[in-house]
Design a protein around this motif. Structure first.
Motif, PDB file in Angstrom:
ATOM      1  N   GLN A 100      -9.375  18.776   6.409  1.00  0.00           N
ATOM      2  CA  GLN A 100     -10.045  17.714   7.169  1.00  0.00           C
ATOM      3  C   GLN A 100     -10.552  16.615   6.234  1.00  0.00           C
ATOM      4  OE1 GLN A 100     -13.004  19.175  10.033  1.00  0.00           O
ATOM      5  NE2 GLN A 100     -11.957  21.157   9.959  1.00  0.00           N
ATOM      6  N   CYS A 101     -11.105  17.008   5.089  1.00  0.00           N
ATOM      7  CA  CYS A 101     -11.588  16.033   4.103  1.00  0.00           C
ATOM      8  C   CYS A 101     -10.434  15.168   3.595  1.00  0.00           C
ATOM      9  CB  CYS A 101     -12.243  16.743   2.921  1.00  0.00           C
ATOM     10  SG  CYS A 101     -13.830  17.532   3.280  1.00  0.00           S
ATOM     11  N   ILE A 102      -9.329  15.793   3.243  1.00  0.00           N
ATOM     12  CA  ILE A 102      -8.172  15.068   2.722  1.00  0.00           C
ATOM     13  C   ILE A 102      -7.651  14.082   3.761  1.00  0.00           C
ATOM     14  CG2 ILE A 102      -5.762  15.326   1.974  1.00  0.00           C
ATOM     15  CD1 ILE A 102      -6.738  18.091   0.747  1.00  0.00           C
ATOM     16  N   ASN A 103      -7.535  14.528   5.005  1.00  0.00           N
ATOM     17  CA  ASN A 103      -7.064  13.638   6.071  1.00  0.00           C
ATOM     18  C   ASN A 103      -8.011  12.458   6.272  1.00  0.00           C
ATOM     19  OD1 ASN A 103      -4.781  15.173   6.535  1.00  0.00           O
ATOM     20  ND2 ASN A 103      -5.753  16.397   8.128  1.00  0.00           N
ATOM     21  N   CYS A 104      -9.304  12.720   6.200  1.00  0.00           N
ATOM     22  CA  CYS A 104     -10.301  11.664   6.349  1.00  0.00           C
ATOM     23  C   CYS A 104     -10.150  10.628   5.234  1.00  0.00           C
ATOM     24  CB  CYS A 104     -11.695  12.282   6.327  1.00  0.00           C
ATOM     25  SG  CYS A 104     -13.029  11.094   6.540  1.00  0.00           S
ATOM     26  N   VAL A 105      -9.988  11.084   4.017  1.00  0.00           N
ATOM     27  CA  VAL A 105      -9.831  10.176   2.872  1.00  0.00           C
ATOM     28  C   VAL A 105      -8.554   9.358   3.009  1.00  0.00           C
ATOM     29  CG1 VAL A 105      -9.452  10.092   0.367  1.00  0.00           C
ATOM     30  CG2 VAL A 105     -11.281  11.519   1.318  1.00  0.00           C
ATOM     31  N   ASN A 114     -17.644   7.868   4.430  1.00  0.00           N
ATOM     32  CA  ASN A 114     -16.462   8.177   5.236  1.00  0.00           C
ATOM     33  C   ASN A 114     -16.351   9.668   5.540  1.00  0.00           C
ATOM     34  OD1 ASN A 114     -15.693   5.491   5.297  1.00  0.00           O
ATOM     35  ND2 ASN A 114     -14.293   5.689   3.572  1.00  0.00           N
ATOM     36  N   LEU A 115     -16.725  10.507   4.583  1.00  0.00           N
ATOM     37  CA  LEU A 115     -16.627  11.958   4.791  1.00  0.00           C
ATOM     38  C   LEU A 115     -17.677  12.482   5.761  1.00  0.00           C
ATOM     39  CD1 LEU A 115     -15.795  13.300   1.229  1.00  0.00           C
ATOM     40  CD2 LEU A 115     -14.293  13.253   3.220  1.00  0.00           C
ATOM     41  N   GLY A 116     -18.762  11.763   5.913  1.00  0.00           N
ATOM     42  CA  GLY A 116     -19.805  12.201   6.846  1.00  0.00           C
ATOM     43  C   GLY A 116     -20.342  13.579   6.500  1.00  0.00           C
TER      44      GLY A 116
END
Length: 112
Positions: free
Chosen positions: A26-31, A68-70
């Motif tokens: 999820q972190c990678i997709n967000c970035v 962005n990562l929240g």
């Protein structure tokens, strides 16, 4: 040296590796979707250890990345212990934002 590098080191609780990897994805997709000035965002695993190797164009880029990562990083720290290292010269604004994480800062000396 305006670029900043960081290394987040996680020790994952037993039985939580797959959950941790789901959040990592999820972190990678967000970035990928939101970050504009993240130069490097690599995840490495060895058993129950994870290192996230990051590079940012400057302190503002790292602040933007954090926004962005929240809450995703908080989800990781619920199932892993966490240590943060910063390499470079972060601004006071960034250091204030990172204060609760108590990062170790390594200021650049010299090199090639």
């Amino acid at each position: 040296m305006s670029t900043l590098k960081s290394k987040a080191i996680f020790t994952i609780q037993k039985g939580k590796l797959e959950n941790f990897k789901d959040i990592a994805t999820q972190c990678i997709n967000c970035v990928k979707q939101k970050d504009k000035s993240t130069l490097k965002y690599d995840w490495y695993f060895s058993d129950n250890l994870c290192i996230v190797d990051e590079e940012f164009s400057d302190s503002e880029a790292m602040l933007s990345h954090m926004q962005n990562l929240g809450n995703l990083p908080l989800n990781l720290t619920e199932i892993a212990t966490f240590n943060l290292e910063i390499y470079g010269s972060p601004t006071s604004e960034l250091m204030n934002a990172l204060k609760a994480l108590n990062p170790t800062v390594f200021n650049f000396y010299k090199g090639l």
